[in-house]
Motif scaffolding. Sequence first.
Motif, short mmCIF file in Angstrom:
data_model
loop_
_atom_site.label_atom_id
_atom_site.label_comp_id
_atom_site.label_asym_id
_atom_site.label_seq_id
_atom_site.Cartn_x
_atom_site.Cartn_y
_atom_site.Cartn_z
N THR A 64 0.87 -1.07 -0.06
CA THR A 64 -0.09 0.01 0.03
C THR A 64 1.02 1.41 -0.17
O THR A 64 0.64 1.99 -0.79
CB THR A 64 -1.02 0.10 1.16
N ARG A 67 2.51 1.83 -3.48
CA ARG A 67 1.70 2.29 -4.54
C ARG A 67 0.94 3.78 -4.24
O ARG A 67 1.35 4.62 -4.98
CB ARG A 67 0.35 1.37 -4.52
N GLU A 83 -8.06 7.07 -13.93
CA GLU A 83 -8.16 5.77 -13.08
C GLU A 83 -7.18 5.92 -11.91
O GLU A 83 -7.71 5.38 -10.88
CB GLU A 83 -7.84 4.58 -14.01
N GLU A 84 -6.01 6.42 -12.17
CA GLU A 84 -5.03 6.53 -11.04
C GLU A 84 -5.27 7.57 -10.11
O GLU A 84 -5.01 7.25 -9.08
CB GLU A 84 -3.66 6.54 -11.65
N GLN A 86 -8.63 8.20 -9.19
CA GLN A 86 -9.60 7.60 -8.47
C GLN A 86 -8.77 6.45 -7.27
O GLN A 86 -9.42 6.55 -6.25
CB GLN A 86 -10.49 7.07 -9.22
N GLU A 87 -7.77 5.79 -7.96
CA GLU A 87 -7.23 4.78 -6.99
C GLU A 87 -6.27 5.80 -5.92
O GLU A 87 -6.60 5.20 -4.63
CB GLU A 87 -6.12 4.13 -7.80
N CYS A 90 -8.97 6.70 -3.18
CA CYS A 90 -9.25 5.63 -2.25
C CYS A 90 -8.27 5.44 -1.27
O CYS A 90 -8.30 5.03 -0.19
CB CYS A 90 -9.70 4.55 -3.30
#
Length: 129
Positions: A64, A67, A83-84, A86-87, A90
């Motif tokens: 985690t 990333r 997309e990244e 949004q990741e 999160c």
Amino acid sequence: MQAMPTTRTNKKISTDELAVLSQSELDKFINQAIVLRAKRRALSISHNEAEILLEINRGLSPKTQNRFDELAEKIESGTMTNEEHQEFLCLTDDIEKHDAKRIELIGKLAEIRQQTFDEVMKDLGIGQS
């Protein structure tokens, strides 16, 4: 089965030795050191307190953290995809929940020890530069 003898060394690890570790190796080392410190302190404290300390000291998983770091670099370089992004949001939310849980546990520990929140933070070496 006979226990293997253990030896105690007074080997000191220099900051130069730590500097050559990869981020994940350094994170693993730090987590192991924190757990070891908590276990040593646990010898002189209640079981409940020891469980709280272990939970407070539990860091993010290396996966985690790695990333999150990768995505943070992409933000700075301006190469992040939707997309990244949004990741990243999160992961940020998960990290904030993790931190909020730690704060709650520090408050619980303060109650057990009959200390202020700041005193417990100081005792744990959290937030000091």
